[in-house]
Every structure is written in structure tokens, then in C-alpha cells.
Scaffold this active site. Structure first.
Site, mmCIF file in Angstrom:
data_model
loop_
_atom_site.group_PDB
_atom_site.id
_atom_site.type_symbol
_atom_site.label_atom_id
_atom_site.label_comp_id
_atom_site.label_asym_id
_atom_site.label_seq_id
_atom_site.Cartn_x
_atom_site.Cartn_y
_atom_site.Cartn_z
ATOM 1 N N GLU A 258 0.898 -1.165 0.000
ATOM 2 C CA GLU A 258 0.000 0.000 0.000
ATOM 3 C C GLU A 258 0.928 1.205 0.000
ATOM 4 O OE1 GLU A 258 -1.540 3.069 1.012
ATOM 5 O OE2 GLU A 258 -2.203 2.229 2.942
ATOM 6 N N CYS A 292 -1.712 8.832 2.787
ATOM 7 C CA CYS A 292 -1.476 8.480 1.390
ATOM 8 C C CYS A 292 -2.708 8.764 0.529
ATOM 9 C CB CYS A 292 -1.034 7.034 1.268
ATOM 10 S SG CYS A 292 -2.224 5.920 1.953
ATOM 11 N N GLU A 389 4.002 13.317 -4.150
ATOM 12 C CA GLU A 389 3.104 13.335 -2.995
ATOM 13 C C GLU A 389 3.635 14.368 -2.004
ATOM 14 O OE1 GLU A 389 3.215 9.555 -0.975
ATOM 15 O OE2 GLU A 389 1.079 9.699 -0.528
HETATM 16 C C1 SIN Z 1 -2.505 5.776 4.780
HETATM 17 O O1 SIN Z 1 -2.224 6.956 4.755
HETATM 18 O O2 SIN Z 1 -1.636 4.924 4.527
HETATM 19 C C2 SIN Z 1 -3.892 5.267 5.089
HETATM 20 C C3 SIN Z 1 -4.925 6.291 5.154
HETATM 21 C C4 SIN Z 1 -6.273 5.737 5.521
HETATM 22 O O3 SIN Z 1 -6.418 4.551 5.842
HETATM 23 O O4 SIN Z 1 -7.226 6.501 5.459
#
Ligand code: SIN
Length: 490
Positions: A258, A292, A389
Site C-alpha cells: 500500500e 497516502c 506526494e
Molecule cells: C494511509 O495513509 O496509509 C492510510 C490512510 C487511511 O487509511 O485513510
């Protein structure tokens, strides 16, 4: 840190059900990013102790199998209850080490708990199949079995929920885990290990190997190289994800990644302006832009552009920057100097290439990592801030004229995690959702994360899905069993 249950604050690593120090006794400091104060000195483990954790996890495979699906579901339910009972302490620990405002930490604890509740429901539903055979002397069975020992490497931005999103399906499927939490936020991970023990997790089912930035490479290599570890689940940057995937190739491990996003947030002329601005605030400023799925590029159609910019600017001016444990704080500090340097670099590049900073745009002081809500317009695809990002509280505005241009801009970078758009046109809703090259799409909402949904990306944003019914798939192996000599009687 004032806690109701001081037994939740741990500084040792957790291996085979036991709290342990590093063999050489070394430790590293965990600091409050708001004040720089030292919160704890945590055990700094190496590859040797990591191998021990892997052995302990291997030993727990049979223990989890013996629990059966119902027993594993009950374990997850008890763990969810522990999280609920200690929610306030967990939130305080999280805010102290991560910096996010206390209400956001409380929300994250609830978000994490939801994964244990969700996968408690999934554990008894990992069905196999009996398939009609091609000939009457054969019988075809498809079994679903645990992948085996899992390794997880998790980030600092969600110190608890990102672990829960991996640990809950792993335990539901019967896979023990060795976790390396982020060096900035190991305390929340250790708290989770303590609560898992209290909930009755078998020794070795959840091991937490703590180490600092210098030790991370050796621990990561040990996890990737071990043939006992059958799967690696990683949440973090695309660059590190690629590195880990390469290392896992030597043992042909299953990999779930992820990775980084670069979320576009599209607002079409027909959008509900007020809703779009409120959605933008959530999508951008949750965790100070350090998620993310944070909106990274605001693509706004020409007819609504001025109204959206002005209203958003007005709302951004009301956001309060401060320590996470202060009442009324909306935005905490950035996690560290490296995060701050990246934000500054991206903004400098945008300025140099002609973008206009309308609000914010400079760190608050030289001592801390607080950075104010910042609004920039005139951002183009040639700028680094469009392609990378940001991971900080910067809103970048880019104007577009029509739907085709919006889709082309949105799909431009290599990332493909999450996209958002606001429109009241149902036909466009289908067209745009299908055309966006992203694993997740938020329509008229700035918050999509929940335990019932399959979270994950396409392109360079990752592999696999976490959460939802799909979340269990990455933790089970399919085995085909063929019975011969099964002629029907008569
Ligand atoms: C992440 O930033 O890796 C996850 C964000 C989320 O689960 O909303």
C-alpha cells in the site's frame, strides 16, 4: 504522559509472548514531534532478534490453527473490546508520538478497532469450494488455508490503524505476524501487542520488533530473506515498496503493498460548492496532509474556480495549528525535519516555476516542524508539487475546462491510489468513476476510509487490498485437492 493504565506504555519489544530487550541492550529515543521531548527509550533490535521473532511466529501457526475459525473470531472480538476499553489511553499515546490532534487519534483508534470487528466476522467465512468434476471418477476440492507467517512493516502516519488493517485479517486467517513498526511511532504498536496478549493471543501470534532508522535495513532484510516468512505486507513510500518487493523475490514471497498516492480532487461546475469545500478540508488536512489518500492536486473547473478558491481560503484561515493535545487544534506538526524539508522543496519549485502562494507558505519557526495551511494557485503538471506526494498541508489549485482535460490531468502521474470528485451529474458520476485510473474513488465525499471497504491502489500505488471482504484474500492460500477413484456406486 498521563494514562489511566500505565501498563500500556511499553519500551521493550515483544517476541514470542515475552517483553524483551535488544541482545546488546541498545535503545533509541521516541520523541514528541510537537515539543521534541523524549517520551521513551525503546529497545533497538537487530536481525538476530528478528530471526527469533520469526521462529516464534512459526511456532504460533499450529496454535492459531487449533483455535479454529470460531476461536480466532472470538480472539479478535476480545481484542476489539480491549481497544474500546482503553481507547482514551491509546489516543493519548498516539498523539504524543505522532502529533495528530487528539480527536483524530480517537478516530484512528476507532478505525483500527473496526478492522478487528470486521475480520472477526470474516474469520468463519473463509470458504473453500467443491467443484463439479470433469469426469465421474474424480472429485475436485478447493481449500483455503493460511498463507503462513506474515511480516508487516507499517508507517508512522497511522501508528495503530495500519497495523490493525494487517493484523486483523492475518489472525482471522490463522497467520502469525512479525511487525516492524515505524521508528517514530513504536509505542502504539507495543500497546497493541500488550492488548493482544490481554485478549488471549497465543504466544508468538503477534511479535513486534522495534528498531530505529539505522537498524531498519537489517530488520527489513531479515524479514524479506527468511523462507519461513511467506508474505510481506508493507504500507509506506513507493520507493521503499519497490525495494522490498525486489528483496522478497529471492524467496518468492507474497507481497502486499500500500504505497504512495497523489490524489486528484476534481470539482466540476455543477458541484455543491459548500460540500466540495468541506470535503476538500477533510481530504487535505486530516493528519496535516500526511496520509497516502490526502488530496494532492485540486483540479477545479473554470466556472466554479474563483468561488471554490475564495471559500476554501476563508475556511483555511480558520484552521488552528498547535500541539495535538491542545483543545481546538486542527493541525499538528509535521512528523520530522525530513517531512518539513520536502514540503519546503516542493513549494520552492512551484514558486520558481510561476505558482502564486495565496496563503501560508513558510514554516512557523526555526525550532519546530509546524507548517501552516498553505494555498497555491497556478500549479501545472510540469511542477514537482503536481507530480510528487506532498505529505503536508498544501492545497495546490489547477484550472481545467472540460471533463476530458480533467481526466487527463487526474490520470497523469504514475500513482493510482485514490481520487475524489464533486459533481451532481449522475451520468458524469459513472463516466468519471470508470475513467479514473485509481484503486479508490470518493464521489461527493472527502473521506473514504473504513473497515468494510477494499483499500488499495493501482499503477505504482501498490498491490493487493486491505479491509473489506477482499482483505482476507491476501492472507489465504488456495489449495486444489483432487480425489481419484471416486466412481459412483452402481
Ligand atoms: C494511509 O495513509 O496509509 C492510510 C490512510 C487511511 O487509511 O485513510
Amino acid at each position: 504522559m498521563e494514562l489511566t493504565d500505565s501498563g500500556l506504555l511499553k519500551a521493550q519489544a515483544h517476541v514470542g509472548g515475552t517483553w524483551v530487550d535488544a541482545d546488546d541492550g541498545s535503545r533509541f529515543a521516541v520523541r514528541d514531534p510537537a515539543s521534541g521531548a523524549e517520551l521513551a527509550r525503546v529497545a533497538r533490535l537487530s536481525a538476530t532478534e528478528t530471526m527469533r521473532a520469526i521462529d516464534a511466529a512459526d511456532g504460533a501457526l499450529a496454535k492459531l490453527a487449533r483455535l479454529g475459525a470460531a476461536g480466532r473470531a472470538a480472539l479478535l472480538t476480545r481484542l476489539a473490546s480491549e481497544l474500546e476499553r482503553h481507547a482514551e489511553d491509546l489516543a493519548r499515546i498516539m498523539t504524543a508520538e505522532q502529533g495528530k490532534p487528539l480527536p483524530e487519534s480517537r478516530a484512528e483508534v476507532a478505525y483500527g478497532r473496526a478492522f478487528f470487528e470486521w475480520f472477526a466476522g470474516e474469520a468463519p467465512r473463509i470458504y473453500g469450494r467443491v467443484v463439479p468434476p470433469p469426469s465421474d471418477d474424480k472429485r475436485v476440492l478447493v481449500l483455503r488455508q493460511p498463507v503462513g507467517v506474515g511480516a508487516a512493516i507499517t508507517p508512522w502516519n497511522f501508528p495503530s490503524a495500519m497495523i490493525a488493517r494487517k493484523l486483523a485479517p492475518a489472525l482471522a486467517a490463522g497467520c502469525p505476524m512479525v511487525l516492524k513498526p515505524a521508528e517514530a511511532t513504536p509505542l502504539s504498536a507495543l500497546t497493541l501487542a500488550e492488548l493482544a496478549s490481554r485478549a488471549g493471543a497465543p504466544d508468538g501470534a503477534f511479535n513486534v520488533v522495534t528498531t530505529d532508522a539505522d537498524g531498519a535495513d537489517a530488520v527489513g532484510r531479515a524479514l524479506c530473506a527468511s523462507p519461513v516468512v511467506r508474505k510481506l505486507s508493507f504500507t509506506g513510500s513507493t520507493a521503499v515498496g519497490k525495494l522490498l518487493a525486489g528483496r522478497c523475490a529471492s524467496t518468492v514471497k507474497r507481497v502486499s503493498l500500500e504505497l504512495g498516492g497523489n490524489a486528484p480532487f476534481l470539482v466540476f461546475d455543477d458541484a455543491d460548492l459548500e460540500a466540495a469545500v468541506e470535503g476538500a478540508l477533510i481530504a487535505k488536512f486530516r493528519n496535516c496532509g500526511q496520509t497516502c489518500v490526502s488530496a494532492n492536486r485540486f483540479l477545479i473547473q473554470a466556472g466554479i474556480y474563483d468561488a471554490f478558491r475564495d471559500r476554501l481560503r476563508g475556511r483555511m484561515e480558520t484552521l488552528q495549528l498547535g500541539p495535538g493535545d491542545r483543545d481546538g487544534t486542527d493541525l499538528g506538526p509535521l512528523i520530522d525535519g525530513q517531512g518539513l524539508a520536502k514540503v519546503e522543496r516542493l513549494l520552492d519549485d512551484a514558486r520558481e516555476h510561476g505558482a502564486d502562494v495565496l496563503l501560508g507558505g513558510a514554516r512557523v519557526d526555526a525550532q519546530t516542524t509546524f507548517y501552516p495551511p498553505t494555498l497555491v494557485e497556478g500549479v501545472t503538471p510540469q511542477m514537482e508539487i503536481f507530480r510528487e506526494e506532498i505529505f503536508g498541508p498544501i492545497v495546490t489549485l489547477t484550472r481545467f475546462d472540460d471533463e476530458a482535460e480533467a481526466i487527463a490531468l487526474a490520470n497523469d502521474p504514475r500513482a493510482g491510489l485514490c481520487a475524489y470528485y464533486y459533481s451532481r451529474d449522475l451520468g458524469r458520476g459513472f463516466r468519471v468513476s470508470e475513467a479514473l485510473e485509481y484503486g479508490m474513488v470518493g464521489v461527493n465525499t472527502g473521506l473514504i476510509s473504513n473497515a468494510a471497504a477494499p483499500f488499495g491502489g493501482v499503477k505504482e500505488s501498490g498491490l493487493g487490498r486491505e479491509g473489506g471482504a477482499e482483505g482476507i484474500e491476501d492472507w489465504v492460500e488456495t489449495k486444489y485437492v483432487c480425489f481419484g477413484d471416486c466412481h459412483p456406486t452402481g
